[in-house]
Scaffold this motif. Structure first.
Motif, short mmCIF file in Angstrom:
data_model
loop_
_atom_site.label_atom_id
_atom_site.label_comp_id
_atom_site.label_asym_id
_atom_site.label_seq_id
_atom_site.Cartn_x
_atom_site.Cartn_y
_atom_site.Cartn_z
N ALA A 147 -5.01 6.74 -1.67
CA ALA A 147 -4.23 5.59 -1.20
C ALA A 147 -4.54 4.40 -2.09
O ALA A 147 -5.68 4.21 -2.51
CB ALA A 147 -4.56 5.26 0.25
N GLU A 178 -3.99 0.11 -2.40
CA GLU A 178 -3.63 -1.13 -1.74
C GLU A 178 -3.84 -2.28 -2.71
O GLU A 178 -4.87 -2.35 -3.39
CB GLU A 178 -4.44 -1.34 -0.47
CG GLU A 178 -3.96 -2.50 0.37
CD GLU A 178 -4.48 -2.45 1.80
OE1 GLU A 178 -4.05 -3.31 2.60
OE2 GLU A 178 -5.30 -1.56 2.11
N THR A 179 -2.86 -3.20 -2.75
CA THR A 179 -2.95 -4.29 -3.71
C THR A 179 -2.15 -5.50 -3.21
O THR A 179 -1.48 -5.44 -2.19
CB THR A 179 -2.43 -3.84 -5.09
OG1 THR A 179 -2.73 -4.83 -6.07
CG2 THR A 179 -0.93 -3.60 -5.07
N LYS A 238 0.85 -1.20 0.00
CA LYS A 238 0.00 0.00 0.00
C LYS A 238 0.88 1.24 0.00
O LYS A 238 2.04 1.21 0.44
CB LYS A 238 -0.97 0.00 1.18
CG LYS A 238 -0.38 -0.14 2.55
CD LYS A 238 -1.52 -0.25 3.56
CE LYS A 238 -0.99 -0.46 4.97
NZ LYS A 238 -2.11 -0.60 5.95
N ASN A 277 0.62 5.95 -0.65
CA ASN A 277 -0.12 7.17 -0.91
C ASN A 277 0.48 7.86 -2.13
O ASN A 277 1.68 7.75 -2.39
CB ASN A 277 -0.06 8.12 0.29
CG ASN A 277 -0.70 7.53 1.52
OD1 ASN A 277 -1.60 6.69 1.43
ND2 ASN A 277 -0.24 7.95 2.69
#
Length: 293
Positions: A258, A260-261, A225, A227
């Protein structure tokens, strides 16, 4: 005193034991066992486990001694049992891939194919499967059960062996040459047919299967993750080989988001510097125990 229902689970003792306990731990089942015990303790009052050789687990599951168990496709076939195959779990002693049962001969042997073993002698633990393979190929040969150290029996004691391998390194070390692969095998979660018809036991077994598969799916993957400014979003998404599509969340500052993966761990060292150069900030990599699709 509260009485709990119990699901009886057979776990493989021996070469697959450590890998199985590691997988169960990631799935959320925490076992502890002393070196001489066959009955591990577990932090689940509804589960009762016993360690026993994987070769024997299919028979005991079929007979109802265990409600379910972890064993290989090879031993299911070898025992010829009538059970429920609940889930295919692709893990082995050293890797997360199937193992192979191979027909092998000494490097000095003239045998090139299974046809060349007509009238010869073969040693293996997997007698029934080997006999069926020979019959399929219309080869008549003597198949004898091997109690162990099968790799050293050819050429002095037998003409060929059928042995399990993950990498082939043990066969090479013993100067053996693989002739053919007769079976690919994976670990399977299996269930007794009567137990499978019991609603409580079936749900418990299905839940276990889901968590074990989730642990396998997470193997070799990490969460990531970061930003970033909205203006950089398209560029950064193009760098991320997402498991599905990355999750994008707005931040308090509307100019920032943000992401996230989940990605393969072996590419993290390459992608994080690229993300940083593309203006991503606060990049966090974290381990995964389970991924449920």
């Amino acid at each position: 005193m509260t009485q709990y229902k119990k699901l009886r689970l057979g776990l493989p003792k021996g070469s697959l034991q450590e890998a199985t306990f590691n997988l169960m731990h990631k799935a959320g089942f925490h076992f502890s066992i002393s070196s001489r015990s066959y009955f591990p303790s577990i932090d689940d009052d509804e589960l009762e486990a016993m360690l026993i050789r994987a070769q024997e687990i299919p028979r005991y599951v079929e007979d109802g001694v265990f409600d379910c168990g972890l064993t290989g496709k090879d031993w299911i076939m070898e025992n010829g049992v009538d059970i429920v195959e609940v889930s295919d779990l692709v893990y082995a002693k050293q890797s997360m891939r199937p193992v192979r049962w191979v027909l092998a001969v000494h490097e000095s042997s003239t045998v090139k194919t299974v046809k060349d073993l007509q009238g010869k002698r073969i040693a293996t633990e997997l007698v029934r499967v080997t006999q069926n393979y020979l019959k399929k190929n219309k080869v008549r040969a003597e198949v004898e059960f091997s109690w162990g150290a099968t790799e050293v029996k050819t050429p002095e004691l037998v003409d060929a062996i059928v042995e399990v391998t993950e990498t082939g390194s043990s066969l090479q070390a013993n100067k053996l040459r693989i002739v053919e692969t007769i079976l690919e095998s994976t670990t399977k979660l299996i269930a007794n047919k009567k137990s499978w018809k019991d609603p409580w036991k079936r749900e418990k077994i299905e839940n276990m299967a889901m968590l074990l598969l989730g642990a396998i799916n997470a193997e070799g993957k990490v969460g990531l993750k970061m930003n970033l400014r909205r203006a950089d979003l398209d560029n950064i998404i193009g760098l991320i080989p997402a498991l599905r599509r990355p999750t994008i969340s707005s931040l308090a500052d509307n100019d920032w988001v943000a992401i996230e993966t989940i990605i393969d761990e072996n590419i993290v060292r390459k992608i994080i510097p690229q993300l940083k150069r593309a203006n991503a900030e606060g990049i966090i990599e974290y381990p995964l125990n389970k991924v449920i699709f």
